[in-house]
Design an enzyme around this catalytic site. Structure first.
Site, short mmCIF file in Angstrom:
data_model
loop_
_atom_site.label_atom_id
_atom_site.label_comp_id
_atom_site.label_asym_id
_atom_site.label_seq_id
_atom_site.Cartn_x
_atom_site.Cartn_y
_atom_site.Cartn_z
N SER A 104 60.47 -24.52 33.38
CA SER A 104 59.63 -23.98 34.45
C SER A 104 60.42 -23.04 35.36
O SER A 104 59.84 -22.21 36.04
CB SER A 104 59.01 -25.11 35.28
OG SER A 104 60.00 -25.74 36.07
N LYS A 132 61.69 -26.47 42.19
CA LYS A 132 60.84 -25.28 42.33
C LYS A 132 61.30 -24.47 43.54
O LYS A 132 62.08 -24.94 44.35
CB LYS A 132 59.37 -25.70 42.56
CG LYS A 132 58.72 -26.43 41.39
CD LYS A 132 58.42 -25.53 40.21
CE LYS A 132 57.86 -26.29 39.03
NZ LYS A 132 58.83 -27.18 38.35
#
Lengths: 149, 421
Positions: free
Chosen positions: A65, A106
């Protein structure tokens, strides 16, 4: 939507002075080493990459990701994260957060009263925090390590 | 002023830092061999489960109530403790580490408001490590302990209780509400005797005649009475004195019968004890080994034996100590018993620098041996305990601790790092 960011780092007394061992350059009497006066401590990754030793933890990245088309932003699967809990997360930081009891890495977006966690990989949609979801920032990523072999 | 800082439900809190799903859930941490409960989350305390409760009696209840159990993860707790203590040490020039999860800090001469400083401490430790702490502040160590107890149990204090900020009436009220046995240093035996003399609460103990207390009990209890009155009588100890003996013993995961297996356990314990010995720079002049069956299974044949032997020369050498311990084991081992526990103790410790050489003894090249021991310590530090060991410690180690609910060594092993997706 609720946000649990860490409070700003409180004023800390200065850490005690580091004792740096002298280089063990031992020479026989009468023959001074020409290098002795220029001896320096060898560079140490910890000194450069670990700002708060007691607040620093390491994570392993799983998944793609955070694999980015921009090479210097890219954190590949298997990379080791250096995570500093003493830092307060701010907009644009890469963070380790807890979402639904899982650790996730993230980029933090917090602008215009909007909160989201962004993947670097365009294939992953942003995680926009819903009313029911709790976001807790576990720590701020200060560096990552990738081994080519 | 002295502050006592300790981590709330330390073992459970350490687990929760790396297992967010445990937050808000009832959690217990179990002792070695998953024997009994050694740490409880607030939710578990509220269910009335006692410290030290045997796990096998609780298992059904735990399943009904959704209690989550973890085996002790001492590698994690030791690392987290070290982080907390280092952080706390920066807040005061004078720190006494009292146990794995609590320390005294001297606040003498600090100008900042003590409650404010204590709140800064709480916030810093929580942010840096994820662990919640409470702080008690008072003129004596005993009162600081008491204030800490109050800070932890009574929500309005918000984790910090500064004894001097309570009015005299409030102080008395708090002391009247607590049993004398809750006081630091007053054990169960003494509190039972105190109760017979009508001293039930901490307030009673504070009001007792100190001179009489010294005569009936001891100077230690008298000191406690003084401390409760705010007269500092127990000093801060910065460097704990070196241990006078080092004990390493464990219960086995399952009963063992063979001398060979006992030898493996003994060798492992010696290695651990010798490592501690070298760490504090001491040598041992004598050594004890003990083995015993399980006294809680009275139907089984019982046997328990220990022998203490002096060493020809005081030593910190794992190989030499192992040889001596196995020699002792040979002498105390009896066939046909189900052994449940074994241990070794290194005694008569003295500083390595003060060792007397032996006139008639041919020692193995001691410098080489010291280098070998240091290398073993280094390797084990880097690769995990027991990575390199003497062959008598064995390879199967079937007797090893039962740890069915063991979590990972998130902060001390590369292969165990937490994973972020």
């Amino acid at each position: 939507m609720s946000l649990y960011l860490h409070p700003p780092a409180p004023a800390m007394p200065e850490p005690p002075l580091l004792l740096i061992p002298l280089m063990g350059v031992s020479v026989s009497a009468g023959f001074p080493s020409p290098a002795e006066d220029w001896a320096e401590e060898r560079v140490d990754l910890n000194v450069r990459y670990v700002q708060h030793a007691e607040a620093t933890f390491y994570f392993t990245v799983s998944g793609d990701s955070m694999v980015s088309p921009i090479a210097e932003h890219s954190i590949p699967d298997g990379a080791t994260l250096i995570v500093d809990r003493a830092l307060s997360a701010k907009h644009g930081d890469i963070v380790v957060a807890v979402i639904d009891n899982d650790f996730t890495v993230k980029r933090l977006y917090c602008r215009n009263k909007r909160l989201a966690l962004l993947a670097e990989n365009p294939a992953y949609p942003p995680i926009v925090l819903g009313e029911e979801q709790e976001l807790s920032i576990w720590g701020v990523v200060t560096a990552w390590i990738v081994r080519p072999r | 002023m002295i502050a006592l800082v300790d981590v709330n439900n330390f073992y459970v809190s350490c687990q929760r830092v790396f297992e967010p799903q445990l937050n808000g859930k009832p959690v217990v941490v179990l002792s070695n061999n998953d024997g009994c409960v050694v740490a409880r989350s607030a939710e578990v305390k509220a269910m009335g489960i006692k410290m030290g409760a045997p796990w096998h009696q609780l298992r059904d209840f735990a399943r009904q109530q959704g209690i989550i159990a973890r085996s002790s993860n001492y590698a994690l707790y030791a690392d987290m403790s070290h982080r907390v203590m280092t952080i706390l040490g920066r807040f005061s020039p004078n720190q006494e580490i009292y146990s794995i999860d609590e320390c005294f800090l001297s606040f003498a001469g600090l100008l900042q408001d003590h409650t404010e400083l204590a709140q800064t401490i709480r916030q810093t430790v929580l942010q840096w490590t994820g662990l919640p702490v409470c702080v008690g502040i008072a003129p004596t160590k005993t009162l600081a302990k008491l204030a800490n107890h109050i800070a932890k149990k009574q929500a309005p204090f918000n984790g910090v209780c500064e004894w001097q900020k309570l009015s005299a009436d409030q102080q008395t009220e708090q002391m009247q509400a607590l049993d004398a046995g809750e006081v630091w240093g007053i054990g169960r035996k003494i509190s039972a005797r105190l109760a017979q003399e009508g001293i039930h609460t901490i307030a009673d103990l504070r009001a007792a005649n100190a001179e009489l207390i010294r005569k009936r009990y001891s100077i230690v209890v008298q000191r406690t009475v003084h401390e409760l009155r705010g007269i500092s009588s127990i000093e801060m100890e910065e460097a704990p004195p070196d241990k006078q003996q080092i004990l390493c013993s464990r219960s086995f995961g399952q009963a063992i019968y063979a001398e060979q297996e006992l030898a493996e356990a003994i060798s492992t314990y010696i290695a651990r004890a010798a490592e501690k010995l070298r760490k504090q720079g001491s040598v041992a002049a004598s050594l004890a080994v003990f083995i015993r069956t399980n006294p809680f299974r009275p139907k089984d044949p019982q046997y328990s034996q220990h022998i203490l032997v002096p060493l020809t020369q005081a030593s910190d050498d794992t190989l030499l100590l192992t040889r001596a311990a196995l020699w002792v084991l040979k002498r105390i081992y009896r066939r046909g018993f189900a052994y449940a526990k074994a241990g070794v103790m290194l005694c008569d410790l003295q500083p390595r620098t003060a060792v007397q050489g032996h006139l008639f003894l041919q020692t193995a090249d001691s410098i080489k041996r010291a280098a070998l021991n240091k290398t073993m310590d280094d390797i084990n530090r880097q690769w995990g305990r027991g990575a390199i060991r003497v062959a008598s410690a064995g390879f199967n180690q079937g007797w090893k601790m039962r740890q069915n609910n063991l979590s990972l060594h998130w902060t001390t092993r590369w292969e165990d790092l937490p994973v972020a997706h």
